[in-house]
Scaffold this motif. Structure first.
Motif, PDB file in Angstrom:
ATOM      1  N   ALA A 267       0.579  -1.136   0.179  1.00 21.01           N
ATOM      2  CA  ALA A 267       0.371   0.142  -0.285  1.00 21.01           C
ATOM      3  C   ALA A 267       0.681   1.208  -0.044  1.00 21.01           C
ATOM      4  O   ALA A 267       0.576   1.688  -0.520  1.00 21.01           O
ATOM      5  N   ARG A 268       1.933   1.344   0.974  1.00 26.19           N
ATOM      6  CA  ARG A 268       3.063   2.643   1.050  1.00 26.19           C
ATOM      7  C   ARG A 268       3.247   2.463  -0.915  1.00 26.19           C
ATOM      8  O   ARG A 268       3.731   3.674  -0.969  1.00 26.19           O
ATOM      9  N   ALA A 269       3.683   1.477  -0.914  1.00 26.63           N
ATOM     10  CA  ALA A 269       4.873   1.133  -2.206  1.00 26.63           C
ATOM     11  C   ALA A 269       4.084   2.425  -3.336  1.00 26.63           C
ATOM     12  O   ALA A 269       4.258   3.047  -4.011  1.00 26.63           O
ATOM     13  N   GLU A 270       2.380   1.494  -3.222  1.00 24.28           N
ATOM     14  CA  GLU A 270       2.241   2.019  -4.424  1.00 24.28           C
ATOM     15  C   GLU A 270       1.770   3.714  -4.160  1.00 24.28           C
ATOM     16  O   GLU A 270       1.524   4.368  -5.986  1.00 24.28           O
ATOM     17  N   ALA A 271       1.687   3.969  -3.151  1.00 29.06           N
ATOM     18  CA  ALA A 271       1.414   5.642  -3.081  1.00 29.06           C
ATOM     19  C   ALA A 271       2.566   6.244  -3.004  1.00 29.06           C
ATOM     20  O   ALA A 271       1.948   7.231  -3.649  1.00 29.06           O
ATOM     21  N   GLU A 272       3.713   5.764  -2.382  1.00 29.89           N
ATOM     22  CA  GLU A 272       4.915   6.828  -2.982  1.00 29.89           C
ATOM     23  C   GLU A 272       5.560   6.514  -3.861  1.00 29.89           C
ATOM     24  O   GLU A 272       6.915   7.094  -3.583  1.00 29.89           O
ATOM     25  N   PHE A 273       6.028   5.640  -4.611  1.00 29.64           N
ATOM     26  CA  PHE A 273       7.615   5.337  -5.656  1.00 29.64           C
ATOM     27  C   PHE A 273       6.482   4.243  -6.925  1.00 29.64           C
ATOM     28  O   PHE A 273       7.410   3.827  -6.731  1.00 29.64           O
ATOM     29  N   CYS A 274       5.757   5.196  -6.754  1.00 28.02           N
ATOM     30  CA  CYS A 274       4.714   4.788  -8.691  1.00 28.02           C
ATOM     31  C   CYS A 274       5.706   5.960  -9.448  1.00 28.02           C
ATOM     32  O   CYS A 274       6.337   6.792  -8.877  1.00 28.02           O
ATOM     33  N   THR A 275       5.548   5.708 -10.166  1.00 27.53           N
ATOM     34  CA  THR A 275       6.193   5.851 -11.571  1.00 27.53           C
ATOM     35  C   THR A 275       5.798   7.062 -12.240  1.00 27.53           C
ATOM     36  O   THR A 275       6.043   8.323 -12.054  1.00 27.53           O
ATOM     37  N   ARG A 276       4.183   7.328 -11.484  1.00 29.56           N
ATOM     38  CA  ARG A 276       3.533   8.529 -11.911  1.00 29.56           C
ATOM     39  C   ARG A 276       4.414   9.711 -10.732  1.00 29.56           C
ATOM     40  O   ARG A 276       4.257  10.560 -11.795  1.00 29.56           O
ATOM     41  N   ARG A 277       3.943   9.235  -9.312  1.00 25.41           N
ATOM     42  CA  ARG A 277       5.026  10.336  -8.532  1.00 25.41           C
ATOM     43  C   ARG A 277       6.087  10.993  -8.799  1.00 25.41           C
ATOM     44  O   ARG A 277       6.565  11.857  -8.986  1.00 25.41           O
ATOM     45  N   LEU A 278       6.691  10.043  -9.774  1.00 21.70           N
ATOM     46  CA  LEU A 278       8.398  10.417 -10.036  1.00 21.70           C
ATOM     47  C   LEU A 278       7.967  10.739 -11.331  1.00 21.70           C
ATOM     48  O   LEU A 278       8.687  12.750 -11.329  1.00 21.70           O
ATOM     49  N   ILE A 279       7.531  11.121 -12.321  1.00 21.44           N
ATOM     50  CA  ILE A 279       7.563  12.495 -13.492  1.00 21.44           C
ATOM     51  C   ILE A 279       6.505  13.139 -12.541  1.00 21.44           C
ATOM     52  O   ILE A 279       7.463  14.643 -13.075  1.00 21.44           O
ATOM     53  N   ALA A 280       5.984  13.414 -12.123  1.00 25.53           N
ATOM     54  CA  ALA A 280       5.043  14.800 -11.383  1.00 25.53           C
ATOM     55  C   ALA A 280       6.681  15.372 -11.040  1.00 25.53           C
ATOM     56  O   ALA A 280       6.508  16.603 -10.794  1.00 25.53           O
ATOM     57  N   ASP A 281       7.268  15.297 -10.186  1.00 23.56           N
ATOM     58  CA  ASP A 281       7.680  15.562  -9.089  1.00 23.56           C
ATOM     59  C   ASP A 281       8.957  16.162 -10.478  1.00 23.56           C
ATOM     60  O   ASP A 281       9.679  17.263  -9.902  1.00 23.56           O
ATOM     61  N   HIS A 282       9.539  15.423 -11.227  1.00 24.41           N
ATOM     62  CA  HIS A 282      10.446  16.114 -11.911  1.00 24.41           C
ATOM     63  C   HIS A 282      10.186  17.016 -12.868  1.00 24.41           C
ATOM     64  O   HIS A 282      10.176  18.039 -13.420  1.00 24.41           O
ATOM     65  N   GLU A 283       9.379  17.006 -13.726  1.00 26.29           N
ATOM     66  CA  GLU A 283       7.875  18.180 -13.898  1.00 26.29           C
ATOM     67  C   GLU A 283       7.994  19.505 -13.044  1.00 26.29           C
ATOM     68  O   GLU A 283       8.372  20.566 -13.911  1.00 26.29           O
ATOM     69  N   ALA A 284       7.313  19.196 -11.871  1.00 28.85           N
ATOM     70  CA  ALA A 284       7.119  20.153 -10.849  1.00 28.85           C
ATOM     71  C   ALA A 284       8.783  21.160 -11.301  1.00 28.85           C
ATOM     72  O   ALA A 284       8.860  22.548 -11.338  1.00 28.85           O
ATOM     73  N   LEU A 285       9.492  19.708 -11.233  1.00 27.73           N
ATOM     74  CA  LEU A 285      11.484  20.486 -10.920  1.00 27.73           C
ATOM     75  C   LEU A 285      11.208  21.202 -12.268  1.00 27.73           C
ATOM     76  O   LEU A 285      12.153  22.720 -11.969  1.00 27.73           O
ATOM     77  N   TYR A 286      11.334  21.095 -12.450  1.00 26.15           N
ATOM     78  CA  TYR A 286      11.816  21.174 -14.473  1.00 26.15           C
ATOM     79  C   TYR A 286      11.252  22.658 -14.335  1.00 26.15           C
ATOM     80  O   TYR A 286      11.366  23.733 -15.291  1.00 26.15           O
ATOM     81  N   GLU A 287       9.681  23.402 -14.214  1.00 27.75           N
ATOM     82  CA  GLU A 287       9.013  23.700 -14.731  1.00 27.75           C
ATOM     83  C   GLU A 287       9.552  25.143 -13.582  1.00 27.75           C
ATOM     84  O   GLU A 287       9.440  26.326 -14.003  1.00 27.75           O
ATOM     85  N   ARG A 288       9.458  25.174 -12.596  1.00 18.33           N
ATOM     86  CA  ARG A 288       9.984  25.678 -12.048  1.00 18.33           C
ATOM     87  C   ARG A 288      11.394  26.231 -11.771  1.00 18.33           C
ATOM     88  O   ARG A 288      12.183  27.108 -11.901  1.00 18.33           O
ATOM     89  N   LEU A 289      12.969  25.693 -12.622  1.00 21.27           N
ATOM     90  CA  LEU A 289      13.874  25.835 -13.405  1.00 21.27           C
ATOM     91  C   LEU A 289      13.262  26.829 -13.730  1.00 21.27           C
ATOM     92  O   LEU A 289      14.497  27.579 -14.283  1.00 21.27           O
ATOM     93  N   LEU A 290      12.628  25.937 -15.007  1.00 22.29           N
ATOM     94  CA  LEU A 290      12.932  26.617 -16.184  1.00 22.29           C
ATOM     95  C   LEU A 290      12.022  28.485 -16.092  1.00 22.29           C
ATOM     96  O   LEU A 290      12.495  29.393 -16.369  1.00 22.29           O
ATOM     97  N   VAL A 291      11.520  28.378 -15.175  1.00 21.49           N
ATOM     98  CA  VAL A 291      10.392  29.757 -14.685  1.00 21.49           C
ATOM     99  C   VAL A 291      11.583  30.771 -13.810  1.00 21.49           C
ATOM    100  O   VAL A 291      11.281  31.683 -14.545  1.00 21.49           O
ATOM    101  N   SER A 292      12.918  29.857 -13.175  1.00 20.87           N
ATOM    102  CA  SER A 292      13.348  30.917 -12.120  1.00 20.87           C
ATOM    103  C   SER A 292      13.983  31.339 -12.898  1.00 20.87           C
ATOM    104  O   SER A 292      15.161  32.273 -12.904  1.00 20.87           O
ATOM    105  N   ASP A 293      14.736  30.839 -14.910  1.00 19.17           N
ATOM    106  CA  ASP A 293      15.807  31.453 -15.129  1.00 19.17           C
ATOM    107  C   ASP A 293      14.556  31.698 -16.454  1.00 19.17           C
ATOM    108  O   ASP A 293      15.811  33.074 -16.908  1.00 19.17           O
ATOM    109  N   GLY A 294      14.035  32.050 -15.966  1.00 21.92           N
ATOM    110  CA  GLY A 294      13.786  33.406 -17.071  1.00 21.92           C
ATOM    111  C   GLY A 294      13.312  32.626 -18.758  1.00 21.92           C
ATOM    112  O   GLY A 294      12.774  32.957 -19.521  1.00 21.92           O
ATOM    113  N   SER A 295      12.958  31.312 -18.810  1.00 22.72           N
ATOM    114  CA  SER A 295      13.011  30.301 -20.456  1.00 22.72           C
ATOM    115  C   SER A 295      12.026  30.672 -20.792  1.00 22.72           C
ATOM    116  O   SER A 295      10.803  30.374 -19.533  1.00 22.72           O
TER     117      SER A 295
END
Length: 295
Positions: A267-295
């Motif tokens: 139950a914990r692995a399906e909630a916290e270690f799924c690929t959907r969460r991994l992809i969403a975390d990276h998308e959020a990071l990239y979007e934040r970095l691009l906004v900060s950089d002004g790109s």
């Protein structure tokens, strides 16, 4: 390739690629540079002089990196303590795992030539010094003194394979070497519990895969292992000694306990270690970095 493609972000993984990729990205003036530490080699790999050199190089590279990603909080804390990067550079993004459909346990054990009606402890990993296969065999010998029916299945190869075979010879058929396996779902389906005996880890993906399969684990308290295995909830986290690993395995082989912990692990692995969460975390990071950089 970087000059031709002109990316907004270069994201490197692991030590060698991190060195080459970040130097290339800086040379080509890539505006955002990200590096992921899947673990580190600060403990248990090299002598103190090489370890010091690694710290110096990683510290210099960190100055040219926009964000440092780690797979777990303990890995981050170890790197900060070693003087690599600033605390505000770090972001923790745990691994994400997708596991295929599990076969029936009986079918899986038949495929692996394992006994149907005996408890099976599974080890998956490289047979190399940092993984401590010697500790694994010593722990299994202690387990067999109390539970002579237990089988240890070892999946993986490495430079200590033959040495580990020799260490296991006195335990006879209680230890089975499965070699390198592509069919990891079959491995986890066949197991009653998982074991990890390392001296150093990042965030072990094998523990996550086992949890996804509903298999509880006994792991040494190294790196971010306890961020995967919640002690007493989804498995057991023990001291890095053969006796402690053996005690944990004997305890976890209790049928009711392992079934309860296995369900909690899934139950914990399906909630916290799924690929959907991994992809969403990276998308959020990239979007934040691009906004900060002004790109």
């Amino acid at each position: 390739a970087i000059r031709d493609y002109r990316p907004d972000i270069v994201h490197t993984h692991t030590a060698k690629a991190g060195l080459l990729g970040r130097i290339a990205a800086a040379t080509c003036r890539v505006p955002v540079r990200v590096h992921t530490f899947h673990g580190h080699v600060l403990h248990g790999y090299f002598n103190r002089w090489v370890t010091r050199a690694v710290r110096i190089v990683e510290g210099l590279l960190a100055r040219q990196t926009s964000v440092l990603v780690t797979v777990g909080s303990q890995v981050r804390d170890d790197l900060i303590a070693a003087g690599i990067g600033r605390a505000d550079q770090y972001v923790v993004i745990p691994p994400g795992v997708a596991l295929g459909v599990l076969p029936d346990q009986v079918a899986a054990r038949r495929d692996l030539d394992l006994p149907i009606n005996q408890p099976v402890v599974l080890f998956v990993g490289r047979l190399t010094a940092i993984k401590r296969p010697d500790r694994l065999i010593e722990a299994m010998a202690l387990v067999l003194q109390r539970r002579p029916d237990v089988i240890l299945a070892i999946a993986g190869e490495g430079d200590l394979l033959e040495e580990t075979r020799v260490l296991a010879e006195p335990l006879g058929a209680s230890v089975r070497f499965l070699g390198w396996r592509r069919d990891v779902t079959c491995l986890y389906a066949a197991a009653d519990c998982m074991v990890l005996t390392s001296d150093n880890e990042g965030m072990p993906v094998t523990l996550i895969e086992a949890a996804m399969a509903g298999v509880p684990s006994v792991t040494t308290d190294v790196g971010s292992a306890r961020e995967v295995v919640l002690d007493g909830v989804t498995g057991l986290v023990v001291a890095p000694s053969a006796a402690a690993v053996a005690d944990g395995l004997v305890r976890l082989l209790d049928k009711d306990l392992r079934h309860g912990m296995g369900a909690a692990a899934r139950a914990r692995a399906e909630a916290e270690f799924c690929t959907r969460r991994l992809i969403a975390d990276h998308e959020a990071l990239y979007e934040r970095l691009l906004v900060s950089d002004g790109s």
